[in-house]
Scaffold this motif. Structure first.
Motif, PDB file in Angstrom:
ATOM      1  N   UNK A   1     -35.997  15.715  10.638  1.00  0.00           N
ATOM      2  CA  UNK A   1     -34.710  16.294  10.814  1.00  0.00           C
ATOM      3  C   UNK A   1     -33.625  16.301   9.553  1.00  0.00           C
ATOM      4  N   UNK A   2     -34.248  15.286   8.569  1.00  0.00           N
ATOM      5  CA  UNK A   2     -33.213  15.780   7.318  1.00  0.00           C
ATOM      6  C   UNK A   2     -33.565  16.731   6.428  1.00  0.00           C
ATOM      7  N   UNK A   3     -34.293  17.443   6.610  1.00  0.00           N
ATOM      8  CA  UNK A   3     -34.989  19.041   6.390  1.00  0.00           C
ATOM      9  C   UNK A   3     -34.379  19.979   6.886  1.00  0.00           C
ATOM     10  N   UNK A   4     -34.066  19.692   8.155  1.00  0.00           N
ATOM     11  CA  UNK A   4     -33.734  20.883   8.936  1.00  0.00           C
ATOM     12  C   UNK A   4     -32.281  20.718   8.924  1.00  0.00           C
ATOM     13  N   UNK A   5     -31.784  19.372   8.270  1.00  0.00           N
ATOM     14  CA  UNK A   5     -30.699  19.639   8.310  1.00  0.00           C
ATOM     15  C   UNK A   5     -29.638  20.700   6.615  1.00  0.00           C
ATOM     16  N   UNK A   6     -30.682  19.886   5.843  1.00  0.00           N
ATOM     17  CA  UNK A   6     -30.559  20.722   4.514  1.00  0.00           C
ATOM     18  C   UNK A   6     -30.647  22.411   4.509  1.00  0.00           C
ATOM     19  N   UNK A   7     -32.097  22.663   5.737  1.00  0.00           N
ATOM     20  CA  UNK A   7     -31.758  24.409   5.886  1.00  0.00           C
ATOM     21  C   UNK A   7     -30.237  24.772   6.686  1.00  0.00           C
ATOM     22  N   UNK A   8     -29.476  23.542   7.160  1.00  0.00           N
ATOM     23  CA  UNK A   8     -28.418  24.876   8.074  1.00  0.00           C
ATOM     24  C   UNK A   8     -27.818  24.737   6.667  1.00  0.00           C
ATOM     25  N   UNK A   9     -27.728  23.255   6.297  1.00  0.00           N
ATOM     26  CA  UNK A   9     -26.184  23.610   5.246  1.00  0.00           C
ATOM     27  C   UNK A   9     -26.189  24.240   3.927  1.00  0.00           C
ATOM     28  N   UNK A  10     -27.704  24.690   3.501  1.00  0.00           N
ATOM     29  CA  UNK A  10     -27.754  25.519   2.950  1.00  0.00           C
ATOM     30  C   UNK A  10     -26.962  27.122   2.722  1.00  0.00           C
ATOM     31  N   UNK A  11     -27.808  27.509   4.147  1.00  0.00           N
ATOM     32  CA  UNK A  11     -27.531  28.250   5.272  1.00  0.00           C
ATOM     33  C   UNK A  11     -25.974  28.788   5.217  1.00  0.00           C
TER      34      UNK A  11
END
Length: 163
Positions: free
Chosen positions: A24-34
């Protein structure tokens, strides 16, 4: 034991919980970077970006709390527990950290709900930990309240790098 001769733990074991939060933490990093890329290139709505940032912040704090909980349960020691929390700061570092700990066997085993012959189980902090584990609803409530308190404080302080 199951038919293959291996034991299978039911429910959210330390390993399962840690895995879910690491992903989940890695997925939200993807959202944040996007979101950062879209904000820089297309000027996405600030409200959407703030929402993405808030979601990432909430999962970031939740991962940190889970890291502390699992580190204590698995008796990782201070430095490995600290490293687990620090991995949330680096994009996607939670996944390789989780994989390494799983391979080392550092995530194996159930929640420590019962005292054992280990002398550390006699310590007050271990007894308190087991007391909370025996009351999962209360433990979850306390953790959620702590996460909300930290999240609210950080919202008041403002986003990283200023407004």
């Amino acid at each position: 034991m199951n038919a293959t001769g291996t034991s299978k733990q039911a429910g959210f074991t330390p390993r399962k919980l840690y895995f879910v939060l690491a992903i989940a933490e890695a997925c939200t990093w993807t959202l944040l970077i996007t979101g950062l890329i879209l904000r820089a290139t297309t000027g996405i709505d600030q409200t959407l970006f703030t929402t993405i940032g808030g979601l990432h912040g909430l999962v970031f704090i939740s991962y940190g709390a889970t890291s502390i909980l699992v580190a204590f349960n698995q008796r990782w020691g201070f430095w490995l527990g600290l490293l687990a929390v620090i991995t949330a700061i680096l994009p996607y570092a939670t996944i390789p950290f989780e994989l390494v700990q799983a391979k080392r066997g550092a995530l194996e085993g159930p929640w420590r709900t019962q005292a054992t012959d280990d002398p550390r189980d006699a310590k007050a902090l271990d007894r308190l930990f087991r007391w909370f584990l025996a009351r999962p609803v209360l433990l979850i409530l306390v953790i959620v309240l702590a996460i909300v308190a930290v999240f609210s404080t950080l919202l008041i302080l403002g986003p990283p790098g200023g407004r």
